[in-house]
Write a protein that holds these residues in place. Structure first.
Motif, PDB file in Angstrom:
ATOM      1  N   LEU A  71       0.837  -1.202   0.000  1.00 38.53           N
ATOM      2  CA  LEU A  71       0.000   0.000   0.000  1.00 38.53           C
ATOM      3  C   LEU A  71       0.871   1.250   0.000  1.00 38.53           C
ATOM      4  N   TYR A  72       1.945   1.195   0.758  1.00 43.26           N
ATOM      5  CA  TYR A  72       2.823   2.368   0.918  1.00 43.26           C
ATOM      6  C   TYR A  72       3.517   2.722  -0.388  1.00 43.26           C
ATOM      7  N   PHE A  73       4.099   1.717  -1.052  1.00 40.79           N
ATOM      8  CA  PHE A  73       4.904   1.997  -2.240  1.00 40.79           C
ATOM      9  C   PHE A  73       4.075   2.080  -3.522  1.00 40.79           C
ATOM     10  N   ASN A  74       2.929   1.425  -3.573  1.00 39.13           N
ATOM     11  CA  ASN A  74       2.118   1.427  -4.791  1.00 39.13           C
ATOM     12  C   ASN A  74       1.031   2.499  -4.804  1.00 39.13           C
ATOM     13  N   VAL A  75       0.666   3.000  -3.633  1.00 36.77           N
ATOM     14  CA  VAL A  75      -0.424   3.987  -3.577  1.00 36.77           C
ATOM     15  C   VAL A  75       0.030   5.291  -2.904  1.00 36.77           C
ATOM     16  N   THR A  76       0.533   5.182  -1.674  1.00 40.65           N
ATOM     17  CA  THR A  76       0.845   6.375  -0.888  1.00 40.65           C
ATOM     18  C   THR A  76       1.938   7.226  -1.536  1.00 40.65           C
ATOM     19  N   LEU A  77       3.073   6.622  -1.849  1.00 34.69           N
ATOM     20  CA  LEU A  77       4.187   7.390  -2.432  1.00 34.69           C
ATOM     21  C   LEU A  77       3.849   7.962  -3.810  1.00 34.69           C
ATOM     22  N   PRO A  78       3.260   7.169  -4.729  1.00 33.36           N
ATOM     23  CA  PRO A  78       2.894   7.770  -6.017  1.00 33.36           C
ATOM     24  C   PRO A  78       1.915   8.932  -5.892  1.00 33.36           C
ATOM     25  N   ALA A  79       0.958   8.836  -4.946  1.00 37.22           N
ATOM     26  CA  ALA A  79      -0.005   9.920  -4.765  1.00 37.22           C
ATOM     27  C   ALA A  79       0.667  11.177  -4.218  1.00 37.22           C
ATOM     28  N   ALA A  80       1.712  10.986  -3.416  1.00 33.69           N
ATOM     29  CA  ALA A  80       2.413  12.129  -2.822  1.00 33.69           C
ATOM     30  C   ALA A  80       3.496  12.691  -3.738  1.00 33.69           C
ATOM     31  N   LEU A  81       3.792  12.013  -4.826  1.00 32.40           N
ATOM     32  CA  LEU A  81       4.934  12.375  -5.665  1.00 32.40           C
ATOM     33  C   LEU A  81       4.884  13.803  -6.212  1.00 32.40           C
ATOM     34  N   PRO A  82       3.748  14.302  -6.706  1.00 28.84           N
ATOM     35  CA  PRO A  82       3.743  15.691  -7.211  1.00 28.84           C
ATOM     36  C   PRO A  82       4.187  16.706  -6.173  1.00 28.84           C
ATOM     37  N   THR A  83       3.726  16.559  -4.937  1.00 27.57           N
ATOM     38  CA  THR A  83       4.114  17.490  -3.880  1.00 27.57           C
ATOM     39  C   THR A  83       5.559  17.269  -3.451  1.00 27.57           C
ATOM     40  N   ILE A  84       6.006  16.018  -3.479  1.00 32.10           N
ATOM     41  CA  ILE A  84       7.409  15.738  -3.149  1.00 32.10           C
ATOM     42  C   ILE A  84       8.342  16.419  -4.139  1.00 32.10           C
ATOM     43  N   VAL A  85       7.989  16.375  -5.419  1.00 27.19           N
ATOM     44  CA  VAL A  85       8.818  17.025  -6.438  1.00 27.19           C
ATOM     45  C   VAL A  85       8.891  18.535  -6.197  1.00 27.19           C
ATOM     46  N   SER A  86       7.784  19.126  -5.783  1.00 21.52           N
ATOM     47  CA  SER A  86       7.807  20.553  -5.438  1.00 21.52           C
ATOM     48  C   SER A  86       8.770  20.809  -4.284  1.00 21.52           C
ATOM     49  N   GLY A  87       8.800  19.888  -3.321  1.00 26.81           N
ATOM     50  CA  GLY A  87       9.748  20.004  -2.216  1.00 26.81           C
ATOM     51  C   GLY A  87      11.187  19.843  -2.676  1.00 26.81           C
ATOM     52  N   LEU A  88      11.409  18.970  -3.657  1.00 28.12           N
ATOM     53  CA  LEU A  88      12.756  18.804  -4.198  1.00 28.12           C
ATOM     54  C   LEU A  88      13.229  20.075  -4.887  1.00 28.12           C
ATOM     55  N   LYS A  89      12.312  20.757  -5.570  1.00 27.92           N
ATOM     56  CA  LYS A  89      12.650  22.038  -6.193  1.00 27.92           C
ATOM     57  C   LYS A  89      13.024  23.076  -5.140  1.00 27.92           C
ATOM     58  N   GLN A  90      12.286  23.085  -4.056  1.00 33.13           N
ATOM     59  CA  GLN A  90      12.598  24.011  -2.983  1.00 33.13           C
ATOM     60  C   GLN A  90      13.964  23.689  -2.379  1.00 33.13           C
ATOM     61  N   GLY A  91      14.226  22.392  -2.190  1.00 28.96           N
ATOM     62  CA  GLY A  91      15.531  21.991  -1.690  1.00 28.96           C
ATOM     63  C   GLY A  91      16.656  22.382  -2.632  1.00 28.96           C
ATOM     64  N   TRP A  92      16.389  22.317  -3.942  1.00 28.51           N
ATOM     65  CA  TRP A  92      17.376  22.716  -4.947  1.00 28.51           C
ATOM     66  C   TRP A  92      17.713  24.199  -4.808  1.00 28.51           C
TER      67      TRP A  92
END
Length: 254
Positions: A162-183
């Protein structure tokens, strides 16, 4: 064409402000406010003497290494915080506090622990961006639509599946925004570190311009940093975001 015209207009306004302030009203001295021509001249000189190329390559090497470290540690830390409630309740406030620290605050630690070396600058970069990535990861996972996990559970998904197939993919767009901020935080940390303890790099070239009272070189380096940041953002994060939007059917909402 509209964008090109807009920036040409900005340069013309810049030149007019320079002429009025320096030549006409004499509000400031030429060494304190450069003209676009002086900045272009500084860029040409830095390129001709190969100072710019060496500085860019050196800074990018440091930036990529430091950001890669912050990426691994920040993502892992964010995932651990979400997974364990006890760690979340006790560690999240500390991380939020550490994120507010300017990157320059880590320079004394870096110099005492690593000396005046490449490792000290990489340490400052990693510390400058790591906490932003971990907080973004934690926030992204916590704020996904509960409907996704509920639907997955009704179909039998649970645990790590559930964590790797649903939770992480659903959170990925916001995570990428966080990666940009970290950059962006990594860039700031890089320049802070190079301005104090580097003998090469864009931050060092910026400080040399300051020491020589060459405001044209200072502004030239600032513009180069902006251009590199925009270029890398579009070439890397832009493509990742476009792929995610296409995968999740978000293109129509733009």
């Amino acid at each position: 064409m509209k964008k090109i015209a807009f920036y040409i207009l900005l340069i013309i306004i810049w030149e007019l402000v320079y002429r009025l302030g320096v030549d006409v009203f004499k509000v400031w001295k030429a060494y304190s406010f450069p003209s676009p021509l002086n900045v272009l001249k500084s860029i040409y000189v830095l390129m001709e003497e190969k100072i710019l190329w060496i500085a860019v390559l050196t800074s990018m090497k440091r930036l990529l290494i430091g950001y890669a470290i912050s990426l691994v540690v920040g993502l892992a830390l964010g995932l651990v915080i979400v997974r364990y409630k006890y760690i979340d309740e006790n560690l999240t406030p500390l991380i939020l506090g550490l994120q507010t620290l300017p990157s320059v605050c880590w320079i004394p630690f870096a110099i005492l622990w690593y000396g005046i070396s490449e490792e000290s600058i990489i340490f400052v970069i990693a510390m400058g961006s790591m906490f932003a990535i971990s907080i973004a990861t934690e926030s992204a996972i916590k704020n996904i639509q509960p409907l996704y996990t509920k639907a997955a559970r009704t179909m039998g998904a649970k645990g790590m599946k559930l964590y790797f197939n649903v939770t992480l993919p659903a959170a990925l767009p916001t995570i990428v925004s966080g990666l940009k901020q970290g950059w962006s935080f990594a860039w700031r940390a890089l320049i802070s570190g190079e301005m104090i303890s580097a003998t090469k790099g864009l931050g060092h070239v910026l400080m040399v311009g300051r020491d020589l009272a060459d405001i044209g070189q200072v502004v030239a380096v600032m513009l180069i940093i902006i251009a590199l940041g925009l270029l890398l953002d579009k070439a890397v994060f832009g493509k990742i975001e476009a792929s995610i939007r296409q995968r999740w059917g978000l293109e129509a909402n733009r």
